[in-house]
Design a protein around this motif. Structure first.
Motif, short mmCIF file in Angstrom:
data_model
loop_
_atom_site.label_atom_id
_atom_site.label_comp_id
_atom_site.label_asym_id
_atom_site.label_seq_id
_atom_site.Cartn_x
_atom_site.Cartn_y
_atom_site.Cartn_z
N THR A 108 0.84 -1.20 0.00
CA THR A 108 0.00 0.00 0.00
C THR A 108 0.87 1.25 0.00
O THR A 108 0.60 2.21 -0.73
CB THR A 108 -0.93 0.00 1.23
N THR A 109 1.95 1.23 0.80
CA THR A 109 2.87 2.36 0.84
C THR A 109 3.56 2.54 -0.51
O THR A 109 3.65 3.67 -1.03
CB THR A 109 3.93 2.14 1.93
N ARG A 110 4.02 1.44 -1.09
CA ARG A 110 4.67 1.52 -2.40
C ARG A 110 3.71 2.03 -3.46
O ARG A 110 4.09 2.82 -4.33
CB ARG A 110 5.22 0.15 -2.80
N LEU A 111 2.46 1.60 -3.37
CA LEU A 111 1.45 2.07 -4.32
C LEU A 111 1.23 3.57 -4.16
O LEU A 111 1.14 4.31 -5.16
CB LEU A 111 0.13 1.32 -4.12
N GLY A 112 1.17 4.04 -2.92
CA GLY A 112 1.01 5.48 -2.67
C GLY A 112 2.18 6.27 -3.22
O GLY A 112 1.98 7.32 -3.87
N HIS A 113 3.40 5.78 -2.99
CA HIS A 113 4.58 6.46 -3.52
C HIS A 113 4.56 6.47 -5.05
O HIS A 113 4.90 7.47 -5.68
CB HIS A 113 5.87 5.80 -3.02
N ALA A 114 4.17 5.36 -5.62
CA ALA A 114 4.11 5.27 -7.09
C ALA A 114 3.07 6.24 -7.64
O ALA A 114 3.30 6.87 -8.69
CB ALA A 114 3.79 3.84 -7.52
N GLU A 115 1.93 6.36 -6.96
CA GLU A 115 0.89 7.29 -7.43
C GLU A 115 1.38 8.73 -7.33
O GLU A 115 1.14 9.54 -8.23
CB GLU A 115 -0.39 7.10 -6.62
N VAL A 116 2.09 9.08 -6.23
CA VAL A 116 2.63 10.44 -6.09
C VAL A 116 3.66 10.70 -7.17
O VAL A 116 3.66 11.76 -7.82
CB VAL A 116 3.26 10.63 -4.68
N LEU A 117 4.54 9.73 -7.40
CA LEU A 117 5.56 9.88 -8.44
C LEU A 117 4.92 10.02 -9.81
O LEU A 117 5.34 10.85 -10.63
CB LEU A 117 6.52 8.68 -8.42
N MET A 118 3.89 9.23 -10.06
CA MET A 118 3.20 9.30 -11.34
C MET A 118 2.54 10.67 -11.52
O MET A 118 2.60 11.26 -12.60
CB MET A 118 2.13 8.19 -11.43
N ALA A 119 1.95 11.22 -10.47
CA ALA A 119 1.34 12.55 -10.55
C ALA A 119 2.41 13.60 -10.85
O ALA A 119 2.19 14.49 -11.69
CB ALA A 119 0.59 12.88 -9.26
N GLU A 120 3.56 13.51 -10.17
CA GLU A 120 4.65 14.45 -10.42
C GLU A 120 5.15 14.34 -11.86
O GLU A 120 5.39 15.35 -12.52
CB GLU A 120 5.80 14.21 -9.45
N LEU A 121 5.31 13.11 -12.34
CA LEU A 121 5.78 12.92 -13.71
C LEU A 121 4.76 13.41 -14.73
O LEU A 121 5.14 13.98 -15.77
CB LEU A 121 6.11 11.44 -13.95
N LYS A 122 3.48 13.23 -14.44
CA LYS A 122 2.46 13.76 -15.35
C LYS A 122 2.51 15.27 -15.39
O LYS A 122 2.37 15.87 -16.46
CB LYS A 122 1.07 13.30 -14.90
N GLN A 123 2.73 15.89 -14.23
CA GLN A 123 2.82 17.34 -14.18
C GLN A 123 4.05 17.82 -14.95
O GLN A 123 3.98 18.77 -15.72
CB GLN A 123 2.88 17.82 -12.72
N THR A 124 5.18 17.16 -14.74
CA THR A 124 6.40 17.51 -15.47
C THR A 124 6.20 17.33 -16.97
O THR A 124 6.63 18.17 -17.77
CB THR A 124 7.58 16.63 -14.99
N LEU A 125 5.54 16.25 -17.35
CA LEU A 125 5.27 15.99 -18.76
C LEU A 125 4.38 17.08 -19.35
O LEU A 125 4.61 17.54 -20.47
CB LEU A 125 4.62 14.62 -18.93
N ALA A 126 3.38 17.52 -18.59
CA ALA A 126 2.50 18.59 -19.07
C ALA A 126 3.29 19.88 -19.27
O ALA A 126 3.10 20.58 -20.28
CB ALA A 126 1.35 18.80 -18.09
N VAL A 127 4.21 20.19 -18.32
CA VAL A 127 5.03 21.40 -18.46
C VAL A 127 5.93 21.27 -19.69
O VAL A 127 6.05 22.21 -20.49
CB VAL A 127 5.87 21.63 -17.18
N ARG A 128 6.54 20.12 -19.87
CA ARG A 128 7.41 19.90 -21.03
C ARG A 128 6.62 19.97 -22.33
O ARG A 128 7.10 20.51 -23.33
CB ARG A 128 8.13 18.55 -20.91
N ASP A 129 5.43 19.41 -22.33
CA ASP A 129 4.59 19.48 -23.53
C ASP A 129 4.26 20.94 -23.86
O ASP A 129 4.26 21.33 -25.03
CB ASP A 129 3.30 18.68 -23.35
#
Length: 191
Positions: A108-129
């Motif tokens: 559950t902790t790993r899933l939470g960290h992965a979701e936070v990381l995924m949200a950060e990467l999506k935000q970074t991807l949106a900025v780069r786009d």
């Protein structure tokens, strides 16, 4: 009441009577015999005759308490081993449950960290786009500017060619003296 119903009622009554005995083993239950054997042929019913069923007489008024069946030492050892096996199995099951709960919390902790990381990467991807879209628009503007400048250069070259062609055709030259070879003299002095 039919014969089958009476027979079932009698067997239930006999089973109830047999279960009151204080035997160590549970009383064997009486079952109705089917009218067919395993070959499928009908069997003839056999009825009880006098002397076939043993009859026990019990006194209803007891003066002393019923004696408790004494367990033998072997029974106690067997029961203690069975109890110990059950305790061990329970401990193993509790440890396994604990391990699974720890693994679940970890996942559950790993899933939470992965979701936070995924949200950060999506935000970074949106900025780069967005940056890429801005750069692409800027590049398109620059290409249009370069193309316009190239067209202006082509137009100026055409204009120069036309004017030089007109000058040559009109025979307009500077009034500079030329020698017999058609070359202009070189100035050796400073103005």
């Amino acid at each position: 009441m039919s014969d089958a119903g009476a027979e079932e009622a009698a067997l239930r009554a006999l089973n109830r009577m047999g279960s009151r005995k204080g035997a160590a083993k549970p009383a064997a239950t009486l079952r109705l015999s089917s009218n067919t054997d395993n070959t499928g042929t009908a069997r003839k019913r056999r009825f009880v005759r006098d002397g076939d069923v043993p009859v026990e007489h019990h006194q209803l008024a007891r003066t002393s308490a019923r004696p408790v069946a004494a367990s033998t030492g072997a029974d106690e050892v067997r029961l203690n081993k069975a109890l110990e096996n059950e305790r061990r199995a329970r401990g193993d099951a509790e440890r396994q449950i604990h391990d699974l709960e720890v693994a679940q919390r970890s996942l559950t902790t790993r899933l939470g960290h992965a979701e936070v990381l995924m949200a950060e990467l999506k935000q970074t991807l949106a900025v780069r786009d967005q940056e890429l879209a801005d750069r692409t628009a800027e590049l398109v503007r620059e290409r249009a500017t370069v193309q316009q400048a190239a067209e202006e250069i082509r137009a100026l070259r055409k204009q120069i060619r036309k004017s030089s062609a007109r000058n040559e055709s009109a025979g307009i030259h500077d009034d500079v003296p030329t020698d017999e070879n058609g070359q202009q003299p070189i100035k050796w002095w400073k103005d």
